[in-house]
Each structure stands twice: as C-alpha cells, then as structure tokens.
Design a protein around this motif. Structure first.
Motif, PDB file in Angstrom:
ATOM      1  N   ALA A 111       7.493 -64.580 -11.742  1.00 36.97           N
ATOM      2  CA  ALA A 111       7.100 -63.674 -12.819  1.00 36.97           C
ATOM      3  C   ALA A 111       5.651 -63.216 -12.625  1.00 36.97           C
ATOM      4  O   ALA A 111       5.303 -62.071 -12.923  1.00 36.97           O
ATOM      5  CB  ALA A 111       7.281 -64.357 -14.172  1.00 36.97           C
ATOM      6  N   ASN A 112       4.798 -64.091 -12.099  1.00 36.98           N
ATOM      7  CA  ASN A 112       3.411 -63.705 -11.815  1.00 36.98           C
ATOM      8  C   ASN A 112       3.329 -62.667 -10.701  1.00 36.98           C
ATOM      9  O   ASN A 112       2.560 -61.715 -10.782  1.00 36.98           O
ATOM     10  CB  ASN A 112       2.581 -64.939 -11.401  1.00 36.98           C
ATOM     11  CG  ASN A 112       2.107 -65.736 -12.603  1.00 36.98           C
ATOM     12  OD1 ASN A 112       2.113 -65.228 -13.724  1.00 36.98           O
ATOM     13  ND2 ASN A 112       1.708 -66.973 -12.368  1.00 36.98           N
ATOM     14  N   ARG A 113       4.123 -62.873  -9.669  1.00 35.76           N
ATOM     15  CA  ARG A 113       4.109 -61.899  -8.565  1.00 35.76           C
ATOM     16  C   ARG A 113       4.659 -60.551  -9.034  1.00 35.76           C
ATOM     17  O   ARG A 113       4.162 -59.498  -8.640  1.00 35.76           O
ATOM     18  CB  ARG A 113       4.909 -62.427  -7.367  1.00 35.76           C
ATOM     19  CG  ARG A 113       4.183 -63.553  -6.616  1.00 35.76           C
ATOM     20  CD  ARG A 113       4.852 -63.850  -5.275  1.00 35.76           C
ATOM     21  NE  ARG A 113       6.123 -64.536  -5.444  1.00 35.76           N
ATOM     22  CZ  ARG A 113       6.253 -65.876  -5.401  1.00 35.76           C
ATOM     23  NH1 ARG A 113       5.202 -66.633  -5.193  1.00 35.76           N
ATOM     24  NH2 ARG A 113       7.434 -66.429  -5.554  1.00 35.76           N
ATOM     25  N   PHE A 114       5.666 -60.592  -9.900  1.00 33.81           N
ATOM     26  CA  PHE A 114       6.190 -59.356 -10.493  1.00 33.81           C
ATOM     27  C   PHE A 114       5.082 -58.656 -11.280  1.00 33.81           C
ATOM     28  O   PHE A 114       4.843 -57.456 -11.117  1.00 33.81           O
ATOM     29  CB  PHE A 114       7.376 -59.676 -11.413  1.00 33.81           C
ATOM     30  CG  PHE A 114       7.854 -58.506 -12.230  1.00 33.81           C
ATOM     31  CD1 PHE A 114       8.859 -57.664 -11.753  1.00 33.81           C
ATOM     32  CD2 PHE A 114       7.299 -58.234 -13.479  1.00 33.81           C
ATOM     33  CE1 PHE A 114       9.291 -56.578 -12.509  1.00 33.81           C
ATOM     34  CE2 PHE A 114       7.721 -57.145 -14.232  1.00 33.81           C
ATOM     35  CZ  PHE A 114       8.720 -56.311 -13.748  1.00 33.81           C
ATOM     36  N   ALA A 115       4.387 -59.420 -12.143  1.00 33.93           N
ATOM     37  CA  ALA A 115       3.345 -58.844 -13.003  1.00 33.93           C
ATOM     38  C   ALA A 115       2.211 -58.258 -12.171  1.00 33.93           C
ATOM     39  O   ALA A 115       1.707 -57.164 -12.456  1.00 33.93           O
ATOM     40  CB  ALA A 115       2.808 -59.918 -13.949  1.00 33.93           C
TER      41      ALA A 115
END
Ligand SMILES: [Zn+2]
Length: 320
Positions: A111-115
């Motif tokens: 989710a962090n890499r997506f964000a």
C-alpha cells in the motif's frame, strides 16, 4: 515496477491525474471519508466489508499534517484498489522505513508503494532527477507534489541512478528516513543512528546537504566505479580472485590472501563493538591498505573500492 505500482499508474491514467494529485477527490470516488481521533500509532482505519456497509469507509486520524494525510489517504486507496487486499485494516502507513516489508506485513509495504507511485509517479520523478540541478532544486520540485519530505526522499531514492544515498535527519543528526538508489552496494544509514557528512568518505563519495524547515537532507553520490551496479549477488571472494589474477603471480596468491585476511580481521575486531557504520569501516580499511607497499596490487586495481564495499557489507550483514 511492482504490480501495486502498476495499479497506481493505471489509476492515474484512467482518471487523467497529474502532480499534484487530487487524492481526496480520487478517494471520494471509491469510499466515504471521515476524520476522528484514533488510537496512538494508527493513522487510519479502513472498513471494506460489504456486509458491514455498502460503501467502503476510511477514517483518518484528525491530528495529521496535510502532507501526511494525503499519503495516508493514498495508502488506504491502495488497500481498496489492490485486488488481493481485503477486509478491515488499522494502518500506520508512514512507518516509511519498513517499505521493504521485513517488519510490517507485506500488505502495508504494498500500500505504501502504491501511495508513493500515486503521489509521485516514477515517470515524473525521472524528469525531476534528470532536469533539476542540485538538491535544493530537486526538493523545490518535489514539494509541488504536496508530499512530506520523508515520503519525497524515499520516492526520490527509487528513481535515482545507482550509487546515491539519501538520508533525512533531525536537528541533532539522527536519521529519520534513509534509502539508497537501486543498484547501490552500500547500505543506507540506519534509522535512529547518527550520520556524519564524512560517513561515506571511505568510498570517495561527494556529499551535499540541504536544510529543510524541520530537518536536514543529506545526499552522497558515489563515484561511478563505486556504484557497483553490476555486482548483484557477487561476493567479495569472487571480486578478490579477479583482482588477484590481474595483479599477482599464482605463487603469491595464497600468502597475499592470508595477509589480507589478517588486516581485515584486525580492522573488524577493533571496531566490532564501537557501532561503526559501513562507510567508516570501509574508510579505516582503505587507509590501512593504502599505506602498504605489499598491497599495491589491490589498492591500484579499478575494483578496489568495489571489493571494500562488498566486503564491508558482508561483515556488517553478519553482525561483524
Ligand atoms: Zn495499511
């Protein structure tokens, strides 16, 4: 690019979004949003269960700086749009240092890499890296994405050429976040450790720093030969064998390895308990070897720095 980053790219294209991304507007298309006071350490709660409510709900911690809130929302959107993320989650997305996923669940890292990709797309970051001169210009440009310096630094690291080290430190020099660009052999300074400008002098790094409102950004650039982009997985023994074949007659190799092991071992034991950084260890080892006539075959070789960096990494990785 990872699958979750590719999902972010597709979202940006589909919704025709550009930096600075209207993340609230985007999230509103997928979920309801509320602000509330959440337990310590929780930045947001996501309720994504059709049995509980028809439309997903994101509850964001009220006391967050705007840039952090944007990242939190983008992170929660990641949980909604990454197909294999399901259910109700309590999130602490700004534990940036754990993007590698070793400590937090892999889902949080995804989710962090997506964000990160959503707020600071790689294609845009590459433009920044190629066209901005100097750290100040880089961060002025990054600021237009409305992300925190910490998020910007980590995003930047993934798009810089090999051999770059970035660290954001507080007023007393303690590392808040740090990262290296892909293909860099040395490790980033550890979170919570104290950095010095001379941290990577052992590798002849060029250092640059930039004062920000609440922190200082350090960047070190290693010389081309030291960026070690081609050394993926190669151990110091293999590099050393190659250097020896170039610089030593066969009959001297065994003796030379023994003497070298002694020098490395001495430097290693001497600094074992002093909390040396990899860069400092490399620097000490380099100085010891440079002073010796019998190590000219090694110190004069183009791969000398590479050998030192890989050796240090092996020793540090082993806890020395
Ligand atoms: Zn999460």
């Amino acid at each position: 690019m990872t699958p979750e980053q590719m999902i972010a790219v597709r979202v940006l294209e589909k919704h025709r979004l550009a930096v600075p991304v209207d993340v609230e507007g985007l999230v509103a298309q997928f979920a309801d949003m509320e602000e509330d006071f959440l337990p310590p350490g929780v930045d947001a709660v996501l309720v994504n269960n059709p049995v509980v409510r028809a439309r997903p709900l994101i509850v964001v911690e009220k006391n967050q700086l705007p840039a952090r809130k944007r990242f939190t929302l983008a992170h929660e959107l990641g949980h909604l749009l990454i197909p294999w993320h399901l259910g109700v989650v309590g999130c602490h997305p700004t534990a940036f240092e754990d993007w590698g996923g070793q400590i937090y669940q892999e889902g949080e890292s995804e989710a962090n890499r997506f964000a990160s990709e959503l707020l600071m797309p790689s294609s845009w970051l590459k433009l920044v890296v190629e066209n901005a001169s100097g750290l100040r210009e880089v961060y002025d440009w990054l600021a237009t994405a409305d992300a925190s310096d910490a998020a910007a630094s980590l995003a930047l690291a993934r798009c810089m050429p090999p051999g770059r080290i970035i660290a954001q430190v507080d007023a007393s020099g303690i590392v808040l976040v740090a990262a290296v660009s892909p293909g860099t052999a040395v490790s980033a300074p550890r979170r919570g450790s104290k950095v010095r400008e001379s941290q990577y002098d052992g590798l002849s790094a060029v250092h640059e720093s930039l004062a920000r409102p609440r922190s200082v950004i350090h960047r070190w650039i290693l010389p081309e030969e030291d960026s070690l982009s081609g050394s993926d997985g190669e151990g110091s023994a293999e590099i050393l064998a190659r250097i020896m074949r170039r610089g030593l007659p066969d009959e001297q190799m065994v003796k030379a390895s023994q003497v070298l092991a002694g020098v490395v071992g001495y430097a290693n034991s001497k600094f074992k308990f002093s909390g040396q950084t990899e860069g400092q260890f490399i620097s000490v080892l380099r100085q010891r070897l440079l002073g010796r006539e019998d190590f000219k075959w090694l110190t004069g070789d183009a791969e000398f720095s590479k050998f030192l960096a890989v050796k240090a990494r092996e020793l540090v990785g082993r806890g020395r």
